[in-house]
Write a protein that holds these residues in place. Structure first.
Motif, PDB file in Angstrom:
ATOM      1  N   LEU A  95      49.261  35.122  27.098  1.00 48.67           N
ATOM      2  CA  LEU A  95      47.967  35.302  26.583  1.00 48.67           C
ATOM      3  C   LEU A  95      47.239  36.891  26.798  1.00 48.67           C
ATOM      4  CD1 LEU A  95      46.173  32.148  27.768  1.00 48.67           C
ATOM      5  CD2 LEU A  95      46.131  32.970  25.271  1.00 48.67           C
ATOM      6  N   LEU A  96      47.314  37.526  27.946  1.00 46.70           N
ATOM      7  CA  LEU A  96      47.091  38.827  28.169  1.00 46.70           C
ATOM      8  C   LEU A  96      47.604  39.742  27.596  1.00 46.70           C
ATOM      9  CD1 LEU A  96      46.503  38.463  31.981  1.00 46.70           C
ATOM     10  CD2 LEU A  96      44.836  38.523  30.356  1.00 46.70           C
ATOM     11  N   HIS A  97      49.174  39.946  27.568  1.00 46.47           N
ATOM     12  CA  HIS A  97      49.980  40.976  26.879  1.00 46.47           C
ATOM     13  C   HIS A  97      50.372  40.428  25.514  1.00 46.47           C
ATOM     14  CE1 HIS A  97      53.656  43.286  26.103  1.00 46.47           C
ATOM     15  NE2 HIS A  97      52.926  44.003  26.967  1.00 46.47           N
ATOM     16  N   GLY A  98      50.173  39.280  25.073  1.00 48.13           N
ATOM     17  CA  GLY A  98      50.443  39.109  23.731  1.00 48.13           C
ATOM     18  C   GLY A  98      52.014  39.097  23.474  1.00 48.13           C
ATOM     19  N   GLY A  99      52.400  38.602  22.361  1.00 42.49           N
ATOM     20  CA  GLY A  99      53.984  38.240  22.024  1.00 42.49           C
ATOM     21  C   GLY A  99      54.167  37.425  20.920  1.00 42.49           C
ATOM     22  N   PRO A 100      54.869  36.599  20.901  1.00 42.52           N
ATOM     23  CA  PRO A 100      55.061  35.656  19.537  1.00 42.52           C
ATOM     24  C   PRO A 100      53.606  35.079  19.354  1.00 42.52           C
ATOM     25  CG  PRO A 100      56.822  35.108  21.249  1.00 42.52           C
ATOM     26  CD  PRO A 100      55.922  36.259  21.844  1.00 42.52           C
ATOM     27  N   GLN A 111      37.972  44.828  21.874  1.00 39.22           N
ATOM     28  CA  GLN A 111      36.653  43.859  22.133  1.00 39.22           C
ATOM     29  C   GLN A 111      36.956  42.399  21.488  1.00 39.22           C
ATOM     30  OE1 GLN A 111      33.621  46.201  21.061  1.00 39.22           O
ATOM     31  NE2 GLN A 111      32.530  45.474  22.927  1.00 39.22           N
ATOM     32  N   GLY A 112      37.667  42.501  20.087  1.00 40.48           N
ATOM     33  CA  GLY A 112      37.785  41.420  19.493  1.00 40.48           C
ATOM     34  C   GLY A 112      38.891  40.146  20.247  1.00 40.48           C
ATOM     35  N   LEU A 113      39.673  40.771  21.328  1.00 36.95           N
ATOM     36  CA  LEU A 113      40.767  39.829  21.859  1.00 36.95           C
ATOM     37  C   LEU A 113      40.336  39.608  23.270  1.00 36.95           C
ATOM     38  CD1 LEU A 113      43.734  42.102  20.759  1.00 36.95           C
ATOM     39  CD2 LEU A 113      42.780  40.050  19.670  1.00 36.95           C
ATOM     40  N   ARG A 114      38.999  39.832  23.608  1.00 32.84           N
ATOM     41  CA  ARG A 114      38.613  39.496  25.165  1.00 32.84           C
ATOM     42  C   ARG A 114      38.740  38.146  25.360  1.00 32.84           C
ATOM     43  NH1 ARG A 114      34.507  44.644  26.129  1.00 32.84           N
ATOM     44  NH2 ARG A 114      36.209  46.324  26.088  1.00 32.84           N
ATOM     45  N   TRP A 115      38.439  37.148  24.255  1.00 28.95           N
ATOM     46  CA  TRP A 115      38.597  35.783  24.472  1.00 28.95           C
ATOM     47  C   TRP A 115      39.862  35.371  25.079  1.00 28.95           C
ATOM     48  CZ3 TRP A 115      42.648  33.170  22.281  1.00 28.95           C
ATOM     49  CH2 TRP A 115      43.387  33.744  21.237  1.00 28.95           C
ATOM     50  N   ARG A 116      40.882  36.250  24.840  1.00 33.48           N
ATOM     51  CA  ARG A 116      42.095  35.954  25.557  1.00 33.48           C
ATOM     52  C   ARG A 116      42.074  35.929  27.233  1.00 33.48           C
ATOM     53  NH1 ARG A 116      46.168  39.212  21.584  1.00 33.48           N
ATOM     54  NH2 ARG A 116      47.319  39.800  23.662  1.00 33.48           N
ATOM     55  N   VAL A 117      41.341  36.919  27.724  1.00 36.35           N
ATOM     56  CA  VAL A 117      41.304  36.994  29.095  1.00 36.35           C
ATOM     57  C   VAL A 117      40.412  35.967  29.440  1.00 36.35           C
ATOM     58  CG1 VAL A 117      40.387  38.640  30.995  1.00 36.35           C
ATOM     59  CG2 VAL A 117      41.338  39.482  28.802  1.00 36.35           C
ATOM     60  N   ASP A 118      39.560  35.732  28.689  1.00 40.36           N
ATOM     61  CA  ASP A 118      38.558  34.506  29.376  1.00 40.36           C
ATOM     62  C   ASP A 118      39.446  33.117  29.321  1.00 40.36           C
ATOM     63  OD1 ASP A 118      36.441  36.322  29.276  1.00 40.36           O
ATOM     64  OD2 ASP A 118      35.794  35.737  27.175  1.00 40.36           O
ATOM     65  N   LEU A 119      40.169  33.020  28.112  1.00 40.99           N
ATOM     66  CA  LEU A 119      40.767  31.839  28.322  1.00 40.99           C
ATOM     67  C   LEU A 119      41.958  31.591  29.448  1.00 40.99           C
ATOM     68  CD1 LEU A 119      41.510  29.256  26.725  1.00 40.99           C
ATOM     69  CD2 LEU A 119      43.026  30.425  25.348  1.00 40.99           C
ATOM     70  N   THR A 120      42.551  32.719  29.808  1.00 44.60           N
ATOM     71  CA  THR A 120      43.582  32.910  30.830  1.00 44.60           C
ATOM     72  C   THR A 120      42.800  32.387  32.086  1.00 44.60           C
ATOM     73  OG1 THR A 120      44.270  34.969  29.757  1.00 44.60           O
ATOM     74  CG2 THR A 120      45.196  34.137  31.828  1.00 44.60           C
ATOM     75  N   VAL A 121      41.371  32.901  32.351  1.00 45.47           N
ATOM     76  CA  VAL A 121      40.635  32.670  33.741  1.00 45.47           C
ATOM     77  C   VAL A 121      40.427  30.998  33.630  1.00 45.47           C
ATOM     78  CG1 VAL A 121      38.604  33.049  34.944  1.00 45.47           C
ATOM     79  CG2 VAL A 121      39.975  34.874  34.038  1.00 45.47           C
TER      80      VAL A 121
END
Lengths: 256, 364
Positions: B139-144, B93-103
């Motif tokens: 953004l979606l998968h994460g990483g550094p 839930q707390g990371l869903r902004w990353r999906v929004d940002l990708t779009v």
């Protein structure tokens, strides 16, 4: 224009040499032992009945058709299956087709600048200038930003001539350039070709426009069934043909 | 000498133009068409009002549990309640902004390409294609710098879009190369391309997905594991590329020989001839076929249920069998249909616009 008003002196350099060229389509022998030399600045008209091999002959000169026997040397480079040689020759040989073959997805100007930019690596600005220069010469600079589909047949063919000239070729090949045109538009294309002849271009034209042959050609070549039957300067060719076949052909196309 | 006087242009007869003309020509041109028109009107009368009654007038729009749902109408509370799951699956839930940002980045990044006056469009477009995929993956998968979200937690519409977009972006160039290869003069290349195309067209996508998840691990050494989503993506790309290849080949065959000859006579080599002259025309011709394939691909993404991925459709399906919301399957499926329809209709409209814009008058 009086007959042979364009008479001129030819250069000594051989631009095209065909020796012993033979070609077959499957079993069908289309070109039989063709020998032909064209000097720099020379203007040649090829005529003959359909299927006589005249188009095939000039299409062999830039390798749109492959010959199977004999030698073809264009501007000192021999045509072999070596792609480098083929591309080198095609850069120096312009071609105008019966059906124009303009690129319909590009504007007139883009049609003209495509090859200079991508083959000669000319900067866009310079290519645009060259294109406008030649569009001016064929007298349609105002159509530069239209698409080929918006032009008349005669205009399209003049664009096709300008497009070929933009590569600054040493030789121009014309494959029945007026055969697909409405009668009203033939003259504008022929005038452009005459103007080009005046500039000293080496030209090979397959055409049935005998008036053009009379005024412009240095030599008229008559072909039938894959062979060169007769070749002569236009005045001799038209007034005193040597071969029976040539006489019949001329009789058929001139008397109607 | 006399001069011919041309007759003036007259307006057409009134009964053939305007609303009346249209009605006469299209709905009441003869007794049979009049009968069909009446029948169609009756069918609309029978089906549409009850649907509106159910979906809007009697529907429940707010609440939090199933006890808020009024009987008789649709209960959109169910969709509201599970909306986040339908969009993001199990993405934290707390990371869903990353999906929004990708779009948002996808839309904002692509927007300049639709501005007509934009200079250097090609350079920008290529840069976008090179940069965006890496950014989106990060953004979606994460990483550094970003917490990693394994693909097993991806789901919902987001997963559907990932599969569809990656599938389209991968299948298109591969399909074009295959189409060119199939028409190549070099026998070896032709044989390879024909074999590839006929193999992938001959197997159902569901089999391919199943093989990729069940069979592939059997052939690979145990320590090598390939991400399940990645396997699905590769399967979709290879499968759809075969279809795209055949569509594009149809376009290539429609280009007159004179175009090849004119390009060749100007000294253009094979790749320049294809890239500058042949493909732009061929691809324009087959826009309807390509979009058709893409729309089919978009809907086929729901087949990933077979390997346990939860895309939009499967997320909804899963929610309808949740005991807390049993009995609301219709609302769920209507919502699923609506979302799929919006995307597919959007693609269809865009392709029509593109066709119109690329139209440059008559052929040749």
């Amino acid at each position: 224009m009086t007959e042979n008003a364009l008479k001129h002196t030819l250069g000594d350099k051989m631009m095209i040499e065909l020796s012993g060229v033979n070609k077959w389509y499957g079993e069908f022998h289309v070109l039989k032992d063709i020998n032909l030399s064209v000097r720099q600045g020379e203007r040649i008209v090829l005529c003959g009945p359909s299927g006589s091999g005249k188009s095939t002959t000039i299409r062999c000169i830039n390798r749109l058709e492959e010959h199977q026997q004999g030698r073809i040397v264009v501007d000192g480079v021999e045509l072999t299956s070596d792609l480098k040689h083929i591309e080198a020759i095609r850069r120096e040989v312009g071609m105008v087709f019966q059906h124009f073959n303009l690129f319909p997805h590009l504007t007139v100007l883009q049609n003209c600048t495509l090859a200079p930019m991508w083959v000669r690596n000319m900067p866009k600005k310079e290519a645009d200038e060259v294109a406008m220069h030649y569009l001016n010469r064929v007298r349609i600079p105002e159509q530069a930003n239209k698409y080929p589909g918006q032009l008349s047949g005669g205009q399209q063919q003049r664009v096709a001539i300008a497009r070929a000239l933009c590569m600054k070729p040493k030789i121009m090949l014309f494959d029945e350039p007026t055969s697909a045109l409405d009668p009203e538009m033939v003259k504008e294309v022929l005038d452009t070709m005459i103007q080009l002849a005046e500039s000293g271009m080496t030209m090979l034209c397959v055409t049935h426009e005998m008036g053009f042959a009379r005024t412009v050609a240095d030599r008229v070549i008559f072909m039938d069934k894959g062979e060169i039957i007769e070749q002569a300067p236009p005045e001799a060719f038209f007034s005193n043909p040597q071969n029976e076949r040539t006489k019949t052909f001329l009789g058929q196309i001139l008397n109607h | 000498m006399s001069t011919h006087v041309f007759k003036p242009d007259l307006p057409p007869p009134t009964l053939s133009v305007g609303v009346v003309g249209w009605l006469r020509a299209n709905l009441f041109s003869n007794w049979f068409n009049t009968l069909l028109t009446a029948l169609a009107l009756y069918l609309i009368w029978v089906t549409v009002p009850p649907l509106i009654q159910w979906a809007f007038l009697d529907a429940t729009w707010s609440g939090s549990t199933r006890s808020d749902c009024a009987p008789g109408g649709a209960c959109w509370v169910f969709i509201q309640n599970r909306f986040a799951q339908f969009m993001y699956g199990f993405y934290p839930q707390g990371l869903r902004w990353r999906v929004d940002l990708t779009v948002i980045l996808a839309v904002a990044g692509a927007a300049p390409l639709f501005v007509k006056a934009m200079p250097r469009k090609l350079v920008y477009g290529l840069a976008y294609l090179l940069v965006y995929p890496w950014l989106a993956f990060w953004l979606l998968h994460g990483g550094p710098g970003l917490e990693v979200v394994p693909t097993s937690q991806w789901g919902g519409l987001m997963l559907t879009l990932v599969i569809a977009v990656v599938g389209i972006a991968g299948a298109m160039p591969l399909g074009v190369l295959l189409a060119l290869g199939r028409r190549s003069d070099m026998p070896a290349i032709r044989v390879i391309c024909v074999t590839f195309i006929e193999f992938w067209r001959g197997v159902p996508l569901i089999t391919v997905l199943f093989m990729s998840s069940v069979m592939l691990p059997l052939f690979l050494p145990e320590q090598i594991t390939i991400d399940k989503l990645l396997r699905a993506l590769i399967a979709v790309i290879l499968f759809e590329a075969a279809y795209i290849a055949e569509v594009v080949r149809g376009g290539l065959q429609a280009i007159p020989k004179g175009q090849y000859e004119a390009a060749g006579a100007l000294g253009l080599g094979y790749w320049r001839m294809m890239g500058l002259v042949i493909l732009p025309q061929a691809l324009k011709l087959v826009i309807p076929g390509i979009v058709n394939t893409f729309i089919a691909l978009f809907k086929d993404t729901s087949l990933v249920i077979i390997i346990g991925l939860f895309d939009l459709f499967n997320s909804i399906h899963q929610a309808t069998v949740d005991p807390a919301w049993l009995g609301f399957a219709i609302e769920g499926y209507v919502f699923a249909a609506l979302v799929y329809w919006i995307f597919c209709f959007g693609m269809s409209r865009y392709s029509m616009r593109l066709e119109r814009r690329l139209h440059t008058g008559h052929k040749r």
